[in-house]
Design a protein around this motif. Structure first.
Motif, PDB file in Angstrom:
ATOM      1  N   ILE A  77       9.832  46.893 -18.468  1.00 18.19           N
ATOM      2  CA  ILE A  77       8.745  46.151 -17.845  1.00 18.19           C
ATOM      3  C   ILE A  77       9.298  45.306 -16.709  1.00 18.19           C
ATOM      4  O   ILE A  77      10.492  44.997 -16.674  1.00 18.19           O
ATOM      5  CB  ILE A  77       7.977  45.243 -18.843  1.00 18.19           C
ATOM      6  N   ALA A  78       8.406  44.955 -15.787  1.00 15.89           N
ATOM      7  CA  ALA A  78       8.787  44.091 -14.667  1.00 15.89           C
ATOM      8  C   ALA A  78       7.556  43.287 -14.264  1.00 15.89           C
ATOM      9  O   ALA A  78       6.422  43.681 -14.541  1.00 15.89           O
ATOM     10  CB  ALA A  78       9.296  44.926 -13.503  1.00 15.89           C
ATOM     11  N   THR A  79       7.797  42.181 -13.595  1.00 15.13           N
ATOM     12  CA  THR A  79       6.721  41.287 -13.191  1.00 15.13           C
ATOM     13  C   THR A  79       6.534  41.330 -11.683  1.00 15.13           C
ATOM     14  O   THR A  79       7.506  41.337 -10.930  1.00 15.13           O
ATOM     15  CB  THR A  79       7.053  39.842 -13.621  1.00 15.13           C
ATOM     16  N   VAL A  80       5.276  41.346 -11.250  1.00 13.73           N
ATOM     17  CA  VAL A  80       4.962  41.262  -9.829  1.00 13.73           C
ATOM     18  C   VAL A  80       5.061  39.791  -9.440  1.00 13.73           C
ATOM     19  O   VAL A  80       4.397  38.935 -10.032  1.00 13.73           O
ATOM     20  CB  VAL A  80       3.551  41.809  -9.530  1.00 13.73           C
ATOM     21  N   LYS A  81       5.926  39.505  -8.458  1.00 10.22           N
ATOM     22  CA  LYS A  81       6.183  38.131  -8.061  1.00 10.22           C
ATOM     23  C   LYS A  81       5.909  37.921  -6.577  1.00 10.22           C
ATOM     24  O   LYS A  81       6.154  38.807  -5.765  1.00 10.22           O
ATOM     25  CB  LYS A  81       7.641  37.758  -8.329  1.00 10.22           C
ATOM     26  N   LYS A  82       5.438  36.720  -6.245  1.00 15.28           N
ATOM     27  CA  LYS A  82       5.317  36.273  -4.857  1.00 15.28           C
ATOM     28  C   LYS A  82       6.348  35.173  -4.685  1.00 15.28           C
ATOM     29  O   LYS A  82       6.314  34.166  -5.393  1.00 15.28           O
ATOM     30  CB  LYS A  82       3.920  35.733  -4.581  1.00 15.28           C
ATOM     31  N   THR A 122       1.257  39.937 -12.715  1.00 18.54           N
ATOM     32  CA  THR A 122       1.009  41.058 -13.615  1.00 18.54           C
ATOM     33  C   THR A 122       2.328  41.635 -14.119  1.00 18.54           C
ATOM     34  O   THR A 122       3.276  41.790 -13.357  1.00 18.54           O
ATOM     35  CB  THR A 122       0.214  42.168 -12.882  1.00 18.54           C
ATOM     36  N   VAL A 123       2.383  41.954 -15.395  1.00 19.06           N
ATOM     37  CA  VAL A 123       3.540  42.649 -15.974  1.00 19.06           C
ATOM     38  C   VAL A 123       3.179  44.130 -15.996  1.00 19.06           C
ATOM     39  O   VAL A 123       2.141  44.520 -16.525  1.00 19.06           O
ATOM     40  CB  VAL A 123       3.858  42.130 -17.392  1.00 19.06           C
TER      41      VAL A 123
END
Length: 165
Positions: A77-82, A122-123
């Protein structure tokens, strides 16, 4: 006739004067893909303007990760980051990476940015071969996930099998 590659930009360890940083950011346009050279692999992000990027980041992905970033192989899994571009890049070299523009038409920039912004926090499932950071940003820009990095490494692996069999 050889073409010159996109210029490489490097953020140094010491803070740059604001004027130089602003002029560097002006060279980037919202919707541009950014390729960050981590030493052993590349990380990709989407530039959204005002010095920010959105990217898909497994827990092992961080500025100056170097070889330890390769731990993403085991991530699911990975997280969408700003984040600020400078924070994501660290001391690594990066450049604009819109190489698929000659194969696919980019979506309208406002659509790219809106979709990217809607995914922050979002993950998502993560797979180095089928759903990595490059797949994520190319799907945002072109509507189709693609990874040149995976294709090229797969081709290299296939050539090695042929040569050494």
């Amino acid at each position: 006739m050889a073409t010159n590659p996109a210029p490489l930009y490097k953020v140094t360890a010491s803070p740059e004067p604001l004027k130089r940083m602003v002029s560097r950011i002006k060279k980037l346009n919202p919707g541009d893909l950014i390729k960050i050279h981590r030493g052993g692999y590349h990380h990709l992000a989407l530039y959204i303007g005002e010095g920010y990027v959105i990217h898909l980041a497994p827990s092992s992905e961080y500025a100056d990760a170097g070889v330890s970033g390769l731990k993403s192989i085991a991530q699911s899994i990975a997280t969408v980051k700003k984040e600020k571009l400078q924070d994501v890049v660290g001391k690594d070299v990066y450049h604009i990476y819109n190489v698929l523009d000659n194969q696919s038409t980019p979506l309208p920039t406002p659509d790219i940015i809106q979709k990217a912004q809607s995914l922050v926090g979002t993950v998502l499932p993560y797979n180095l071969a089928t759903r990595n950071c490059e797949h994520f940003v190319t799907e945002l820009r072109y509507g189709t996930p693609k990874s040149q990095q995976v294709q090229l490494s797969g081709m290299t692996f296939y050539i090695r099998i042929i040569l050494y069999s």
